[in-house]
Motif scaffolding. Structure first.
Motif, PDB file in Angstrom:
ATOM      1  N   GLU A   3       3.204  -6.839   5.803  1.00  0.00           N
ATOM      2  CA  GLU A   3       2.465  -5.566   5.733  1.00  0.00           C
ATOM      3  C   GLU A   3       3.048  -4.538   6.703  1.00  0.00           C
ATOM      4  O   GLU A   3       3.047  -3.339   6.426  1.00  0.00           O
ATOM      5  CB  GLU A   3       0.973  -5.785   6.037  1.00  0.00           C
ATOM      6  CG  GLU A   3       0.249  -6.663   5.026  1.00  0.00           C
ATOM      7  CD  GLU A   3       0.246  -6.097   3.610  1.00  0.00           C
ATOM      8  OE1 GLU A   3       0.390  -4.873   3.442  1.00  0.00           O
ATOM      9  OE2 GLU A   3       0.108  -6.899   2.664  1.00  0.00           O
ATOM     10  N   ILE A   4       3.534  -5.009   7.850  1.00  0.00           N
ATOM     11  CA  ILE A   4       4.152  -4.084   8.811  1.00  0.00           C
ATOM     12  C   ILE A   4       5.429  -3.505   8.197  1.00  0.00           C
ATOM     13  O   ILE A   4       5.674  -2.293   8.251  1.00  0.00           O
ATOM     14  CB  ILE A   4       4.452  -4.784  10.157  1.00  0.00           C
ATOM     15  CG1 ILE A   4       3.162  -5.332  10.778  1.00  0.00           C
ATOM     16  CG2 ILE A   4       5.158  -3.814  11.116  1.00  0.00           C
ATOM     17  CD1 ILE A   4       3.362  -6.137  12.064  1.00  0.00           C
ATOM     18  N   ILE A  17      -2.523  -1.616   7.973  1.00  0.00           N
ATOM     19  CA  ILE A  17      -2.041  -2.996   7.788  1.00  0.00           C
ATOM     20  C   ILE A  17      -3.190  -3.883   7.299  1.00  0.00           C
ATOM     21  O   ILE A  17      -3.036  -4.681   6.364  1.00  0.00           O
ATOM     22  CB  ILE A  17      -1.447  -3.532   9.114  1.00  0.00           C
ATOM     23  CG1 ILE A  17      -0.207  -2.720   9.509  1.00  0.00           C
ATOM     24  CG2 ILE A  17      -1.110  -5.022   9.004  1.00  0.00           C
ATOM     25  CD1 ILE A  17       0.254  -2.934  10.956  1.00  0.00           C
TER      26      ILE A  17
END
Ligand code: NZQ
Ligand code: ZN
Length: 385
Positions: free
Chosen positions: A270-271, A354
């Motif tokens: 997600e980052i 995130i």
């Protein structure tokens, strides 16, 4: 130990000069599509070696696959496959080119909307065009496993899939082609392989002595040789051992019959989807914080990790766990990788994004017990600010 069903069909051609051997492992009548990335394979001479090896074959080339490979680019390669009637794919590069190769090989042989491959995490795949790889960056293990991760930039999504049809038929591992890696990619590779090993080892004990012992050896090898590869880049034995370690870290062997975590990877994806941070760097941020947060469920294995990987035997149990987590963080930093979110321009508002991404992508029950929810990920990320 848990029950398991383990088969790994990928042939490994390992060592100096082995790119030449691909001619014997690509069917003589194949129409080959050679995939590569942004140009490193051309600059380093690896592509020239591949062209030589395929001189008696019919082959086409498709370059420009990005790091964190893009869905749209992969679909263009699928079009080329259909136009040229390609029957064999050869991915030449790091994890990104190899992952793209897996997706392309499956999508070219899929009748529905290829996006379904990702939304079902690969379960719709029933066949794929055969493919091989020439690995240029030891890191992901993609050269000997059936998984891949594809980024859809328009949707802000980086999604994993796997399928038994997505093992490479062969992979060439010539350690000499890794001499040209920039220090940043050497460090990324070492940290990625380290975290792969940890995610299959540092859970809870199930009396899997062989898997634990193998994992501990892989971790100690990375700790010893990672810094050496940065100091003496042309040392063959260092490169050879790192290359084989990274492959062994994610080819199914140490993960057979044991619980697996993967929360660090899913949060890390997600980052990367947010701001394209290198995969390994996201792991270096999340892992130490996650280990600290999950120190109660992971307690026994954390103590084993402290003792057998770091040689930490003195002090009370909490102190030993603290010391092992700190040693992990320091190791990543020694490899030149920063371990805080702020080092990558991420603050509170991005943490919200995130956490929303995890929710949207169904990453709501992570970890070896399936109990790490997006709100737990928020706490882990906030502790890594
Ligand atoms: O694109 P080019 O010009 O080829 O340059 C690449 C790229 O910029 C360069 N490079 C590769 N080999 C080189 C070289 N430069 C000089 N000399 C060489 N010999 O290195 C850069 C990074 O390459 P990339 O393939 O993106 O790196 P990596 O191997 O770390 O792969 C990362 C991708 O793999 C996924 C990650 O999410 C990420 O998308 N992963 C795949 C996994 C799997 N299939 O099992 C598991 C992993 O956890 C990971 O998620
Ligand atoms: Zn990884």
């Amino acid at each position: 130990m848990k029950n398991f069903n383990f088969r790994n069909p990928t042939r490994i051609l390992f060592g100096k000069g082995t790119i030449a051997d691909i001619k014997d492992h690509v069917p003589a009548d194949a129409r080959v599509l050679v995939l590569y990335g942004g140009g490193s394979a051309e600059r380093t001479g690896v592509l020239a070696q591949v062209r030589d090896a395929l001189s008696a074959h019919t082959f086409y080339e498709f370059g420009g696959i990005e790091p964190n490979p893009r869905y749209a680019t992969a679909l263009k390669a699928v079009e080329t496959i259909r136009e040229k009637d390609v029957t064999f794919v050869l991915a030449v590069g790091g994890g990104s080119v190899i992952d793209a190769g897996k997706f392309i090989a499956a999508a070219a042989d899929y009748d529905g909307d290829p996006w379904e491959i990702l939304t079902t995490r690969g379960s719709v795949i029933t066949r794929a065009i055969p493919f091989g790889t020439v690995l240029t960056l030891p890191a992901t293990g993609s050269e000997m496993n059936s998984g891949a991760v594809i980024t859809n930039a328009e949707k802000g999504a980086k999604l994993p899939f796997s399928s038994p049809h997505c093992y490479p038929t062969f992979s060439v591992l010539d350690p000499e082609v890794t001499y040209t890696l920039p220090p940043r990619q050497v460090a990324n590779g070492v940290v990625d392989a380290f975290v792969h090993t940890v995610e299959q080892y540092l859970t809870y004990p199930v009396s899997a002595f062989v898997q634990d012992g193998f994992a501990e050896t892989l971790l100690r090898t990375l700790i010893e040789l990672g810094p050496k590869a940065l100091e003496t880049p042309d040392d063959y034995d260092t490169r050879a051992n790192l290359m084989w370690t990274a492959t062994m870290a994610l080819n199914g062997l140490i993960g057979a019959g044991v619980p697996q975590d993967w929360a660090t990877h899913m949060i890390g994806h997600e980052i990367t989807a947010l701001n394209d941070t290198d995969h390994a760097r996201t792991l270096a941020i999340v892992l130490p914080s996650l280990l600290n947060d999950q120190r109660v469920p992971k307690r026994e294995k954390l103590l084993q990790y402290a003792r057998n990987v770091w040689g930490i035997v003195d002090g009370g149990e909490e102190d030993r766990i603290d010391a092992a987590i700190e040693a992990t963080r320091e190791f990543f930093q020694r490899m030149g990788i920063k371990t805080q979110l702020r080092d990558y321009g991420i603050a509170e508002p991005e943490i919200d994004q995130i956490v929303t991404g995890l929710q949207e992508h169904g990453m709501t029950a992570l970890g070896e017990y399936g109990v790490i929810a997006p709100e737990d990920a928020r706490r882990i990320l906030e502790a890594a600010l």
